[in-house]
Design a protein around this motif. Structure first.
Motif, PDB file in Angstrom:
ATOM      1  N   ALA A  92       1.062  -1.879  -7.443  1.00 44.57           N
ATOM      2  CA  ALA A  92       2.098  -2.907  -7.508  1.00 44.57           C
ATOM      3  C   ALA A  92       2.227  -3.654  -6.194  1.00 44.57           C
ATOM      4  N   ARG A  93       2.425  -4.955  -6.296  1.00 38.30           N
ATOM      5  CA  ARG A  93       2.742  -5.787  -5.121  1.00 38.30           C
ATOM      6  C   ARG A  93       3.658  -6.929  -5.571  1.00 38.30           C
ATOM      7  N   ASN A  94       4.283  -7.566  -4.613  1.00 43.18           N
ATOM      8  CA  ASN A  94       5.191  -8.687  -4.891  1.00 43.18           C
ATOM      9  C   ASN A  94       6.210  -8.305  -5.970  1.00 43.18           C
ATOM     10  N   VAL A  95       6.947  -7.248  -5.729  1.00 41.45           N
ATOM     11  CA  VAL A  95       7.968  -6.785  -6.680  1.00 41.45           C
ATOM     12  C   VAL A  95       9.265  -7.531  -6.400  1.00 41.45           C
ATOM     13  N   ALA A 219       6.574  -7.469 -11.306  1.00 39.99           N
ATOM     14  CA  ALA A 219       5.591  -6.981 -10.346  1.00 39.99           C
ATOM     15  C   ALA A 219       4.246  -7.617 -10.634  1.00 39.99           C
ATOM     16  N   ASP A 220       3.505  -7.945  -9.579  1.00 36.55           N
ATOM     17  CA  ASP A 220       2.137  -8.435  -9.721  1.00 36.55           C
ATOM     18  C   ASP A 220       1.186  -7.312  -9.362  1.00 36.55           C
ATOM     19  N   ALA A 221      -0.011  -7.400  -9.891  1.00 44.19           N
ATOM     20  CA  ALA A 221      -1.013  -6.366  -9.657  1.00 44.19           C
ATOM     21  C   ALA A 221      -1.768  -6.639  -8.362  1.00 44.19           C
ATOM     22  N   ALA A 222      -2.062  -5.586  -7.649  1.00 39.01           N
ATOM     23  CA  ALA A 222      -2.881  -5.705  -6.449  1.00 39.01           C
ATOM     24  C   ALA A 222      -4.304  -6.099  -6.854  1.00 39.01           C
ATOM     25  N   PRO A 223      -5.069  -6.682  -5.928  1.00 44.79           N
ATOM     26  CA  PRO A 223      -6.448  -7.071  -6.263  1.00 44.79           C
ATOM     27  C   PRO A 223      -7.245  -5.896  -6.845  1.00 44.79           C
TER      28      PRO A 223
END
Length: 856
Positions: A92-95, A219-223
């Motif tokens: 998870a990133r940019n939560v 939430a966006d997914a990490a690369p």
């Protein structure tokens, strides 16, 4: 190859006569193509919006639904502590935490609602970096404190808002004001919603009641991490009890919610296009029948020099194919223009659609062309077969083929049988005791009676035209009698031309009867059942906010104010059978404000402690009687044991099937934050103070423009306006079919003028003036139009009467024939006939007498 050349030569030779038939095909195909392009464009618009705004994974409260907000005014929430858990999830990133509410009204400094009026929502959200996916700050800055608000650019332009202007936001937690600190422009098409953005703490406090809550977490997914993998990681981090959706799943859910609205619009419009096609068939059949009749000698000569029946038949069908191709190709192009026009119309009523998203799939022109060609060729098949039957000896006779008397008698017998069967089905529908089988009988009756009238049309033409001639034409002397004889000369042609107009007007008459009966039934029901002097509600279904209700209760001249709340419950009957139901929680005064008949018990007793009422249909289906105890599980609350104190009759229209209980009873089993706000309020005035109380209520609600105070007269007028607006939309769509029918009258007259060229020349030679000639053609057109109108209105009133008897099973028990509308349509049909005859009459009047006499 010679057949193709002959067909092409004939098509080009008669291109003027084919033009109106081509226009009919064009209009019908344009409606189909325009509908497909319009709905595809709407799908594209929302797909882009979903794709732009959706994060890779969204976390929502379990069981959260869109209808939660209208009941409580507050959406379901998540604790802010969950944000950290999601942030720690693998991949998870940019939560971000999101706050959004649709149960708000935003007004400007003049107390004018700046929200949309066309059905789109007003949405209040917190500003976060996620918003930059779909919007950008065009001027000013993002909200930085409790007195800042950002508004979307379309709303700002529409209402003349600028930086520094003050907006008041009304929610169930109270009113609060802020100044516009920024204006946000959408990067994608905004379908018409009004959006206002606040800083997160303000949004939580003012929209949700306190800080530390969110309505969603994104939430966006990490690369390198897929959405599904991220969803699994978040599920492991937060545990159960939440709804998790990937971006694709969220988009699919959005499309599913939108699909119902789009499907209704799409299939309704395609239905009207089908009606236009049906009417166009009559025009095409008439056109080719008359062309074949006029070319009898020519076709006989072709047969005499060796053309086979099949070649003649094929020649006419190829002409129809060319007509279908030309009309359909033009129709597809016109359909794109129609779709753009619909988009502009939707924008005018509040749903913004950008022409930049215009979507023309390859299937649209294919469907349009195939449909137009198939319908045209099928319509020309019977005239083509008739052409193939012309013998070589026809070349030695005058143009025209004698009517087949035996075929006419057989046709008349079949038509009468179909009409009788349709009438019997309509009677069965009117006498049905249940809606489902009654609807089947109604549909069968409509189809059979329509087919019957179409088939028996030539037989009816002889009778009806003579009767109309006595009333309408005889006053014009010899000219009127000639017009009558011209209309009677070819009953099949007159019947087909009148039938085209009959279809559209039958639907107009049917819907007029149904709409008028609905209004009359509702009015009678209001007079009989509603005892309240005033009704207060929102036109958009928003709940009555507490501050507005408090203002109403303080209004002078008011005897009482009755709350009406709607609760979602699960009811378990004494046999253990569960059913999802709606339970109306109201004050005891509701029994006075809405007079409901009971089949057992007293309704007033249902408002006692731990008591309720049920509808008679539910009582019958579940074997419930007065004194039984039902288990009622309140959504978000505790289950209750409620005693059935009354059974209300479901032979009603208002609150049909409703169950009632006291607001105080519901409050014992629902937490305060789960108790819905009132969907409407009913009020009674003190004796003799109705006028003062009415004005006092309006004054009390002046700060809340989303609500409307109506007395009984206002409410009846609103019902009439709503039904009237719906009927006007339907009439507008039916106008397409009527336009095609008018083209049919024009084409029939134009071709009949050509057919009677020598006859017209002879009449002019023996003293008929140009004015008399034009009058004769106009009168012929009028009597054909009135013939179609008389059949259509009579048929439509029969359909409408049967439909109303069926609706009586649902409480709409008053049959009301809107005679002013029926008579207006009938008289207007005469003017339609006059209009249709203008060009043919003008052309006939300009004929050279000697050339007309010399024509073959």
């Amino acid at each position: 190859m010679s057949v193709l050349k002959t067909s092409l030569r004939n098509f080009l030779a008669h291109k003027g006569r084919m033009a109106l038939s081509a226009v009919a095909v064009l209009l019908s195909v344009a409606f189909v193509s325009g509908t497909l392009v319009f709905t595809d464009t709407m799908n594209t618009t929302f797909d882009k919006l979903f794709a732009t705004t959706a994060s890779d994974v969204t976390v929502s409260p379990e069981g959260a639904t869109d209808d939660e907000a209208p009941q409580t005014g507050r959406p379901e929430t998540l604790p802010a502590a969950l944000l950290d858990k999601v942030a720690k999830a693998e991949g998870a990133r940019n939560v971000q935490g999101a706050v959004a509410s649709l149960s708000v009204t935003v007004v400007d400094a003049k107390n004018k609602n700046v929200g949309p009026t066309g059905g789109a929502p007003t949405i209040a959200v917190n500003w976060s970096p996620n918003e930059l996916r779909s919007v950008e700050i065009a001027s000013g800055h993002e909200p930085r404190g409790p007195t800042d608000v950002v508004v979307d650019a379309a709303t700002a332009e529409k209402h003349g808002l600028k930086l520094g202007d003050e907006l008041r936001t009304i929610s169930v937690t109270g009113d609060f004001t802020a100044k516009i600190s920024g204006i946000a422009a959408f990067k994608v098409t905004n379908p018409g919603a009004t959006l206002v953005y606040f800083e997160t703490a303000t949004a939580q406090r003012e929209l949700l009641g306190r800080e530390g809550l969110f309505t969603q977490i994104t939430a966006d997914a990490a690369p390198g991490v897929s959405d599904e993998a991220l969803k699994a990681g978040i599920a492991a981090a937060v545990g159960g009890g939440y709804k998790l959706q990937t971006a694709a799943e969220a988009a699919d859910a959005g499309r599913e919610e939108l699909a119902g609205f789009l499907d209704v619009m799409k299939y309704a419009m395609l239905g009207f296009a089908g009606i236009a096609f049906l009417v166009g068939i009559f025009l095409i059949v008439n056109t080719f029948s008359m062309l074949v009749a006029q070319r009898t000698r020519e076709i006989g000569l072709m047969r005499a020099i060796g053309s086979s029946r099949r070649q003649v038949n094929r020649s006419v069908l190829i002409e129809a194919l060319l007509l279908g191709l030309v009309g359909s190709a033009a129709g597809v192009a016109a359909g794109v223009g129609l779709a753009v026009g619909l988009m502009k119309l939707m924008s005018a009523v509040g749903m913004e659609l950008s022409t930049g998203d215009l979507t023309v799939k390859w299937t649209t022109p294919v469907v349009g062309v195939v449909l137009g060609v198939v319908v045209t060729v099928l319509a020309a098949y019977v005239p083509a077969r008739r052409a193939g039957k012309i013998s070589p000896m026809a070349a030695l006779r005058d143009a025209g083929t004698p009517a087949d008397g035996r075929a006419g008698r057989v046709r008349g017998g079949i038509g009468l049988a179909l009409t009788a069967a349709g009438a019997a089905a309509l009677v069965a529908a009117a006498r049905a005791e249940e809606a489902v089988p009654g609807s089947a009988w109604l549909g069968l009756g409509v189809v059979l009676s329509l087919l019957g009238f179409v088939v028996v049309g030539p037989l009816l033409a002889g009778v009806v035209v003579r009767a109309l001639g006595v009333v309408v034409l005889r006053v014009f002397g010899p000219v009127g009698r000639m017009a009558e004889r011209n209309a009677l000369r070819n009953p099949r042609r007159t019947g087909a031309t009148g039938a085209a107009l009959m279809i559209g007007l039958a639907l107009v008459a049917c819907l007029s009867v149904v709409g008028s009966s609905m209004v009359a039934s509702a009015t009678e029901e209001l007079d009989r059942s509603v005892g309240a002097d005033f009704i207060v509600q929102s036109g958009t279904g928003q709940p009555i906010v507490p501050q507005a209700q408090a203002a109403l209760e303080k209004a002078p001249g008011i005897d009482h104010v009755t709350e009406y709340k709607w609760l979602d419950v699960t009811v378990t009957d004494p046999r253990g059978k569960k059913a999802e139901q709606g339970l109306a929680a109201a004050d005891p005064t509701y029994a006075r404000d809405l007079r409901r008949e009971t089949t057992a018990g007293r309704l007033a007793d249902a408002y006692g402690p731990d008591a309720m009422s049920v509808g008679s249909d539910y009582a019958t289906a579940h074997g419930v009687k007065v004194g039984d105890v039902l288990t009622v599980a309140f959504k978000g609350g505790k289950p209750a044991k409620l005693k059935v104190a009354a059974i209300t009759s479901d032979q009603a229209n208002v609150d049909k099937g409703a169950m009632y209980t006291n607001v105080t009873t519901a409050a014992r089993y629902l937490p305060a934050d789960r108790m819905p706000h009132s969907l409407l309020l009913l009020a009674g005035a003190k004796d003799g103070q109705e006028t003062q109380a009415y004005q006092a209520l309006k004054d009390a609600l002046a700060p809340y423009p989303q609500y409307k105070v109506s007395n009984q007269a206002d409410y009846k007028e609103q019902l009439q306006d709503q039904v009237g607006q719906l009927l006007n939309i339907v009439y507008g769509l039916l106008a397409l079919a009527i336009v095609v029918a008018v083209l049919g009258v024009v084409n029939t007259l134009a071709l009949s003028v050509v057919e009677r060229t020598r006859e017209i020349g002879l009449m002019r030679a023996i003293g008929l003036s140009r004015r008399q000639l034009r009058r004769m053609i106009r009168l012929e057109s009028v009597v054909i139009a009135l013939f179609g109108a008389l059949l259509g209105l009579g048929l439509g009133m029969g359909w409408g009467t049967a439909a109303q008897k069926l609706l009586a099973l649902e409480g709409l028990g008053v049959l009301d024939i809107p005679w002013p509308t029926i008579l207006t349509v009938f008289v207007a049909s005469a003017f339609v006939g006059l209009f249709a005859a203008l060009v043919p009459a003008f052309r006939a009047g300009r004929m050279n007498v000697l050339n007309a006499i010399a024509s073959e």
